[in-house]
Design an enzyme around this catalytic site. Sequence first.
Site, short mmCIF file in Angstrom:
data_model
loop_
_atom_site.label_atom_id
_atom_site.label_comp_id
_atom_site.label_asym_id
_atom_site.label_seq_id
_atom_site.Cartn_x
_atom_site.Cartn_y
_atom_site.Cartn_z
N ASN A 1 -75.07 0.29 -19.70
CA ASN A 1 -75.42 0.71 -21.27
C ASN A 1 -76.49 -0.11 -21.74
OD1 ASN A 1 -75.83 1.48 -23.66
ND2 ASN A 1 -73.61 2.01 -24.09
N ASP B 1 -87.85 -2.84 -14.73
CA ASP B 1 -88.32 -3.34 -13.46
C ASP B 1 -87.11 -4.04 -12.64
OD1 ASP B 1 -90.76 -2.45 -14.26
OD2 ASP B 1 -91.73 -4.45 -14.79
N HIS C 1 -74.39 5.96 -21.99
CA HIS C 1 -74.48 5.92 -23.53
C HIS C 1 -73.24 6.56 -24.35
CE1 HIS C 1 -78.61 4.31 -23.31
NE2 HIS C 1 -78.71 5.46 -22.53
N LEU C 2 -72.77 6.02 -25.04
CA LEU C 2 -71.44 6.44 -25.87
C LEU C 2 -72.05 7.60 -26.72
CD1 LEU C 2 -70.40 2.96 -27.03
CD2 LEU C 2 -68.98 4.48 -25.58
N SER C 3 -72.89 7.60 -27.35
CA SER C 3 -73.51 8.56 -28.23
C SER C 3 -74.48 9.57 -27.32
CB SER C 3 -74.24 8.23 -29.51
OG SER C 3 -75.38 7.23 -29.11
N TYR D 1 -70.29 5.81 -32.78
CA TYR D 1 -69.86 4.94 -31.55
C TYR D 1 -68.22 5.00 -31.39
CZ TYR D 1 -74.55 3.32 -31.44
OH TYR D 1 -75.84 3.51 -31.55
N ARG E 1 -84.82 7.39 -29.77
CA ARG E 1 -83.69 7.23 -28.83
C ARG E 1 -83.97 8.10 -27.77
NH1 ARG E 1 -80.31 3.64 -31.37
NH2 ARG E 1 -80.36 3.81 -33.65
N HIS F 1 -84.64 1.89 -24.79
CA HIS F 1 -85.89 2.44 -25.36
C HIS F 1 -87.02 1.49 -25.68
CE1 HIS F 1 -82.61 5.02 -26.65
NE2 HIS F 1 -82.16 4.12 -27.52
C1 DQA Z 1 -76.39 3.48 -27.29
C2 DQA Z 1 -77.39 4.25 -27.89
C3 DQA Z 1 -78.76 3.53 -28.06
O1 DQA Z 1 -79.61 4.03 -28.86
C4 DQA Z 1 -78.19 2.16 -29.16
O2 DQA Z 1 -79.29 1.54 -29.37
C5 DQA Z 1 -77.07 1.57 -28.67
C6 DQA Z 1 -75.95 2.27 -28.22
C7 DQA Z 1 -75.21 4.27 -26.89
O3 DQA Z 1 -74.43 3.71 -26.07
O4 DQA Z 1 -74.91 5.41 -27.42
O5 DQA Z 1 -77.10 0.26 -29.17
O6 DQA Z 1 -76.73 3.04 -26.13
#
Ligand code: DQA
Length: 147
Positions: free
Chosen positions: A73, A86, A99-101, A22, A110, A79
């Site tokens: 985010n 909803d 998402h950061l990653s 991250y 994921r 997931h």
């Molecule tokens: C995340 C990716 C998700 O899978 C993970 O549970 C996170 C961070 C991301 O920003 O990459 O908590 O949302």
Amino acid sequence: MNVLVIHGPNLNLLGVREPKVYGSRTLEEINAMIRQEAAALGLEVRILQTNHEGEIIEAIHSAVERAEVIIINPAGFTHTSVAIRDALAAVRLPAIEVHLSNIFAREQFRHSSLTAPVCAGVITGFGVHGYLAALRLAPTLAKLVDT
Ligand code: DQA
């Protein structure tokens, strides 16, 4: 234009949480960059981080009166959360999932996002730049929805 940024669970631990995945920026640093970019773009931004699913849902509900675009985010709830999906579908405000990653380059669980199908699109894998890109897209997205 008003934009609501929602950071989901565990993102308060950025900086110390799995920095290889991250990055080393804290949430405070990321929020400062978001505020700076929003100001440069002339956007009003409200930022919320919570570890609670219900608070995310309530923030999405109240965004109807306060925001034109949601940047979210949902973190781990991405997931798992039918309820957040909803809520996004119910308010019908345009949303961008960030998402950061790169969730597709990580564990199988994921790879699926329950929330992505009710968002306008997803930005994944660009670290903090994903939030900044989402801010830049926000006015275009709001206009698309208007037309
Ligand atoms: C995340 C990716 C998700 O899978 C993970 O549970 C996170 C961070 C991301 O920003 O990459 O908590 O949302």
